[in-house]
Each structure stands twice: as C-alpha cells, then as structure tokens.
Design an enzyme around this catalytic site. Structure first.
Site, PDB file in Angstrom:
ATOM      1  N   GLU A 397       0.804  -1.217   0.000  1.00  0.00           N
ATOM      2  CA  GLU A 397       0.000   0.000   0.000  1.00  0.00           C
ATOM      3  C   GLU A 397       0.840   1.272   0.000  1.00  0.00           C
ATOM      4  O   GLU A 397       0.482   2.265  -0.647  1.00  0.00           O
ATOM      5  CB  GLU A 397      -0.948   0.001   1.204  1.00  0.00           C
ATOM      6  N   GLN A 419      -7.923  -2.353  -0.387  1.00  0.00           N
ATOM      7  CA  GLN A 419      -8.855  -3.478  -0.457  1.00  0.00           C
ATOM      8  C   GLN A 419      -9.848  -3.434   0.702  1.00  0.00           C
ATOM      9  O   GLN A 419     -11.027  -3.725   0.541  1.00  0.00           O
ATOM     10  CB  GLN A 419      -8.076  -4.796  -0.455  1.00  0.00           C
ATOM     11  N   PHE A 420      -9.360  -3.032   1.840  1.00  0.00           N
ATOM     12  CA  PHE A 420     -10.178  -2.688   3.008  1.00  0.00           C
ATOM     13  C   PHE A 420      -9.570  -1.437   3.626  1.00  0.00           C
ATOM     14  O   PHE A 420      -8.350  -1.279   3.634  1.00  0.00           O
ATOM     15  CB  PHE A 420     -10.206  -3.829   4.042  1.00  0.00           C
ATOM     16  N   ALA A 421     -10.416  -0.573   4.160  1.00  0.00           N
ATOM     17  CA  ALA A 421      -9.912   0.665   4.755  1.00  0.00           C
ATOM     18  C   ALA A 421      -8.894   0.379   5.851  1.00  0.00           C
ATOM     19  O   ALA A 421      -7.975   1.170   6.076  1.00  0.00           O
ATOM     20  CB  ALA A 421     -11.071   1.486   5.315  1.00  0.00           C
ATOM     21  N   ASP A 422      -9.043  -0.742   6.532  1.00  0.00           N
ATOM     22  CA  ASP A 422      -8.124  -1.116   7.613  1.00  0.00           C
ATOM     23  C   ASP A 422      -6.675  -1.201   7.122  1.00  0.00           C
ATOM     24  O   ASP A 422      -5.738  -0.935   7.876  1.00  0.00           O
ATOM     25  CB  ASP A 422      -8.517  -2.483   8.191  1.00  0.00           C
ATOM     26  N   PHE A 423      -6.494  -1.597   5.853  1.00  0.00           N
ATOM     27  CA  PHE A 423      -5.143  -1.822   5.340  1.00  0.00           C
ATOM     28  C   PHE A 423      -4.393  -0.523   5.053  1.00  0.00           C
ATOM     29  O   PHE A 423      -3.212  -0.537   4.704  1.00  0.00           O
ATOM     30  CB  PHE A 423      -5.199  -2.670   4.067  1.00  0.00           C
ATOM     31  N   HIS A 464     -11.065  -5.847   9.353  1.00  0.00           N
ATOM     32  CA  HIS A 464     -11.796  -5.603   8.104  1.00  0.00           C
ATOM     33  C   HIS A 464     -13.045  -4.769   8.343  1.00  0.00           C
ATOM     34  O   HIS A 464     -13.917  -4.700   7.480  1.00  0.00           O
ATOM     35  CB  HIS A 464     -12.200  -6.927   7.436  1.00  0.00           C
TER      36      HIS A 464
END
Length: 658
Positions: A397, A419-423, A464
């Site tokens: 990222e 892919q997910f905001a968490d990443f 996630h």
C-alpha cells in the site's frame, strides 16, 4: 583511483571539474557560516559530490531526479541559482517552500527535481509513479532516485523496487553507501556484504561502482539511462563512498574510527580528479586557482544577497489556504433520467465515467484488474481501458500511494483502492506526510483519490471493519468524503476525481449490495463540503454520516413522534458548519451519531465546535452516540453491542429528558 576519459574532450572534462568544485566550495562557505552562527544547521555532502554531479549530468534536463539531503550537487548541476537555494535554507519567502521547510525538502517542476521528506524511503515510490506516467505517455525517459544505505532497510525501499521490477519501470535506484546512517554503521544496518546484491531478489540488474570517481559515475549512469530509455526496466546502482562530516554538523563524527577518515581522505573525489586533470594537461595549478577565485566571488555575492531576501510574513488565513491546491469546484447537475442501482454499482458507474472523461486517470489496487477487485467494482474495466490504466498491484500500500503521487507530479490522476480501509495503515505515512503536505511545502498538487471500503455490519472482525476516518479528518491537506446513498456515492466520487487535491473517499461495505436507489444517468458531481438535510424537525437534530444515516432513518421511521431534524454531513473535511449552525439554532438539542469509536471520533470535533460557536442556541449538552471504545469483534452479538446503533434510542431519550 583510476580515471578513464574515454572519448571525452578537454572542454567536457573541465566542465565536470567546475561542476564538482562548485558544491564543495558552497559547502565550505556553509560550514564557515555555521561557525559564525549565521546559519543554524547543515547536512554536509563533502566527499560524496561525484555521485550527485556525475549522475545529474548524465540525465537529460527534462528527466526527473529525486535526491536526498546530502545531494547539493544535484541542485547546482541543474543550475538552480545559489541565491534561491540559500533563501530556501534560510527559510526566506523567496525559497521554494516560503519558509515552511528546510534543506532539500522541496520539489521544483522548473528543474524537474523532487525532494525528500525526512522519512527517507517514501520518495522512492514517487519515482515509480513518475516513470509510469512516462511509460503511459510512450516517452523515452528515465527517472533517477537516490537513497542511502540506511534507508535500504525500510519497507518503502523494498516496496518501490519491487513495484518497479514487476512493472518494468525505467527507474535508476541509486544507493549512496557512505557507511553510516547518522551514527549507526552498516554492520548494524544489514547483514549482506554488498547492497547491490539486493537486486537479485527483485530480479533486476545491479551495478556497484566507485562513487568517488566522477567519470565512472557519469559513464555508468549515462550508459544505463540510454539503455533504459529504449528498454524500460529498473536498475539498482550502489555507489561506494564516505561521509567526511557528521550526519549533520551538530552530531559530530566521534563515532567514526580515525583510520576510516585517513583511508577515505585519500579517495577524495575532488582532489583526485583535479590531480588527474593536471596530469592530463587539461588543467594547471594557476588555472585551478583562477577558477576557485571566480567561484568564491560568485558564492559570496549570492549568499549575501540571499541574507537580504524578505522573511515570510505570518498570515494564518494564507497558511490554511495553502494546505490545498487552489480549486473551485463547478458542480455538474444530474440528469432527469435515472436507473435503479446498488450503492456498489454507483461507484462502478463513477469510475467508468471518470475513466472516459479523464484519459490521464489510472486506477491501482490489489486484484482490481481481471479479477475486478475484492468487491467486483472494477469488473470488466481491463477490457475497456487496458491493464496500463487499470493496474493490479503487489501487496504494498505504501508504494502504491506514493506511485499515485508520482503519477500526479508527472501529469496524471490516480485512484488507489485500499482493499479494506483497515489496510491503509501500511500506507499511512505516504498519505499524511506526502499527499497531505506536498502542496503546502512546495506548491505542487497531489491529484490522488484513496478509496476506502470501510465499516462494520458484516461480522468481519477487527481488521476488516474499522471506521478510521478520524485518522484523516485531523490531517490538514486532505479532503474526506463519506457518502451514505448511491446517488452521492457516484456524485462525490466523480467530484473527488476532478479535484486536484488528495481525497480520502470512504465507501461503506455493508451498503454495497444492501442499498439500492434511483441513480441519475450520465455524468454529474456532488458538492464536496456541503451537507444534506434529509428531514426537518423541531425537537432535536441528529448529525451523522455513512451508515449512521441509515440507523437514524430507521429510528425516525419507528418513532414518528420524535420530530427530529436529520443531517447527513457527506463530507467530513471540509465539513458544512453553516448547515450545522442553522440546525442547532432551529432545534436547540444536538445528537451526533457515528459508527467510529466514541473517544476522539469525528463527532468530538463537531461537538467542540458547536459548544464554542453555538452555545447560546443550546438547550441541552451536545450528546454523542458512537461505538464502544474497543476493537471491533467478529461475533454478531458482540458486533451489534459494539456498534453505536445499540445505544441510539437511549441517547435520544437522555437528550430529550435533559
């Protein structure tokens, strides 16, 4: 030291000498000024000048170079006036950053130089983006980026080199191996004997050269650049050199064994090259003295002129304005015709229309190409737009956000999908320190949208499901949007892509397939920074966004007697203070609802602002309804209890009873 002039004529060799001598004499002047107390800090590149000068002169004038803070020779070899550089170092208004940053922490499109941030490694991904733009434009260009031996330990180094390798980008990654990262010797930085061996792991070519030999540096970079222009690919070049001064002057050099100084003093790039030119009959002692006298006069004049340059005048309003690239949004009205579509389809529709409108738009993210993304939002896009503009990325990222900024610097727009905001945590530094601060520091736009599939409700657990918008709402330089409905999901995404500033675009995963509505056909945009009043009322107002809007709508539907006003903020940075002010004045009671955790969630900022600016209109304390101050659990019963929705009814009751 062995010099090989090859086919270079005397004039060329003499020019190299002057180019090498000039930054050395500038540095000697800076050290004198430092001892006099006329400047406060200096990062010395004495002993390393051959790398900066030789590599810069090997590049074409319109090719980008991304140097470090010890590469004065890059700037002088691109003929930036010393007066301008001195104004930058002294924090003058006429410096490249208007006194906002120091040293070489700046870029300049006029000279195609993009400076570093203090985190060192992140600039390497910018080189990837710049080179990618050249590839997409079919330009035969090369990008040169510097790093030190210490920064090769950073994840950003690995990510940037890996992306360049996978995408065959024409980037020369130049490592200045001077033996020390501040005081830490290379033996405590990495285990490998030669940094050039790292190239093997990325499947690319690696070259190790004598960084103190200006002819070897020039010839190597010149040859590689010529090759890469015709056959794009990355190359790793390790330049062996030594830092003859401290990391910066205050740190000293007591940690360096004297025998190392004695050894490397014999390898001084300037004195050795000067001796070689005298041996070759290109230069004589008298001519060398004359050249030094001329350079000294020039330096003295420009330095003193720079000291007289104006200081910045503190202006809070201007400082805030300069956090963003000047831009006035022109709203494109929606058409009268509409089609029933899901929230997810609205995002797909927006991306599709944006790709058609902006031929310089590139989409990047994990699995977004043939697979269509984790949520199938870009399904079929590679067939329409090709893999050049719809790019699967390695799992990195940080590098991809940095690549987005590099694309922007070189004339492109970028949409990066997390892919997910968490990443986003893995790319956090690039967002808050590079995207957010670039315009403030040196006036360059950061035309990047970061898509953030966010939120809970699907039992996806702690990694996630997070609502992390508050990490970015407190970061000046970013815009943050968060649509609750399909129509706004499309209009706000198109607006975000039009905007040349960095935008964090939050899209709620739970709404992707659970929410449908008529969406206007064709291209339109929604005003960034403008809230939507969904319902008028008299007793109290609910201020919310995202999934909170739907919780509030459900509550009001089930409690028709509540007589509440409902505001969907839609944009969290900048947020619509006037709509909020009017609602507070009309109702006197405020409930702020959001999915994020309570403590330091964005609602705290709204509450504080209302308390400060609307106190006289309040009939009760501002109340917040938010999720628990815990991580997000996976189990449905636990998740339901975690979410703010579980406490909405009791919070409303408490507010009305006050």
């Amino acid at each position: 030291m062995h010099f090989n002039r090859r086919d270079k004529d005397d004039k060329f060799l003499l020019n190299l000498y002057k180019r090498l001598l000039y930054p050395r004499m500038v540095e000697e002047k800076m050290l004198k000024l430092l001892r006099q107390g006329r400047i406060g800090k200096w990062f010395s590149g004495i002993g390393q000048e051959a790398i900066a000068v030789g590599s810069t002169l090997a590049m074409q004038q319109d090719e980008y170079i991304l140097p470090m803070h010890r590469n004065l020779g890059v700037f002088t070899s691109r003929d930036i006036p010393l007066k301008k550089l001195m104004a930058q170092w002294q924090g003058k208004m006429t410096g490249f950053t208007k006194g906002r940053d120091r040293s070489f922490h700046f870029g300049t499109q006029d000279y195609k130089i993009i400076g570093m941030i203090s985190h060192l490694g992140p600039q390497m991904a910018l080189a990837d983006g710049i080179a990618l733009a050249d590839i997409l434009d079919k330009k035969q260009k090369v990008t040169l980026v510097y790093t030190g031996e210490g920064a090769t330990s950073e994840g950003d180094f690995h990510e940037a080199v890996n992306v360049a390798s996978v995408w065959n980008l024409p980037v020369i990654f130049l490592i200045e191996n001077n033996g020390y990262g501040l005081s830490t010797p290379k033996s405590e930085q990495f285990k490998c004997k030669n940094l050039v061996d790292k190239a093997i792991g990325y499947g690319i070519e690696g070259v190790q050269i004598d960084g103190n030999n200006i002819l070897e540096v020039y010839d190597t970079i010149n040859q590689l650049a010529n090759e890469l222009r015709k056959d794009p690919r990355p190359v790793l070049v390790e330049c062996l050199t030594f830092r003859m001064r401290g990391h910066e002057e205050a740190s000293g050099t007591k940690y360096v064994p004297q025998e190392l100084f004695d050894e490397w003093e014999k390898k001084d790039p300037l004195s050795n090259y000067e001796s070689y030119l005298i041996e070759q009959g290109v230069l004589n002692t008298d001519a060398a003295i004359d050249i030094k006298i001329q350079i000294k006069r020039s330096i003295e004049l420009e330095v003193e002129e720079a000291f007289n340059e104006p200081e910045p005048e503190a202006n809070a309003e201007q400082e805030e304005l300069d956090m963003y690239f000047p831009y006035q949004q022109t709203v494109v009205a929606p058409s009268q015709s509409s089609t029933e579509k899901r929230y997810l389809d609205a995002i797909t529709d927006a991306l599709d229309l944006a790709m058609q409108k902006h031929q310089n738009l590139v989409l990047m993210g994990q699995d977004i190409a043939d697979y269509g993304g984790a949520f199938k939002i870009t399904d079929g896009f590679t067939d329409k737009y090709g893999k050049g503009r719809v790019r699967n990325t390695p799992i990195c990222e940080s590098a991809i956000v940095g690549t987005g900024l590099g694309l922007s610097i070189n004339g492109y727009k970028a949409v990066v999908e997390m892919q997910f905001a968490d990443f986003v945590t893995v790319g956090f530094n690039q967002i808050v320190n590079n995207l957010a601060k670039t315009h403030y520091r040196w006036g360059e736009k950061a035309d990047v949208v970061v898509r953030m599939p966010t939120g809970a409700g699907t039992g996806a657990g702690p990694f996630h499901s997070q609502s992390n918008e508050a990490w970015f709402t407190k970061t000046p330089g970013l815009k943050v949007v968060y649509p609750a409905f399909p129509q706004d999901a499309k209009g706000l995404l198109l607006a975000a892509i039009e905007d040349p500033n960095p935008v964090m675009y939050f899209e709620h995963k739970y709404l992707y397939r659970s929410l449908s509505a008529p969406i206007p056909d064709g291209y339109y945009t929604t005003k960034i920074g403008k809230a939507l009043t969904l319902k008028k009322g008299n007793k109290f107002v609910i201020i919310t966004y995202g999934l909170g809007v739907h919780w509030a709508l459900d509550y009001l539907k089930n409690n028709p007697e509540s007589d509440a006003e409902l505001i969907d903020l839609r944009t969290l940075q900048p947020w619509d203070k006037e709509t909020v002010r009017a609602a507070v004045k009309a109702t006197g009671r405020v409930l702020i609802l959001h999915e994020d955790t309570l403590t330091n969630g964005f609602g705290a900022e709204i509450s504080a602002w209302i308390g400060e600016h609307c106190f006289q209109d309040l009939d009760a304390p501002v109340m917040r309804c938010a999720s628990l101050d815990t991580a997000i659990p996976m189990n449905k019963a636990l998740e339901d209890e975690f979410l703010a929705k579980a406490r909405l009814a009791e919070t409303v009751e408490k507010l009305l009873l006050y």
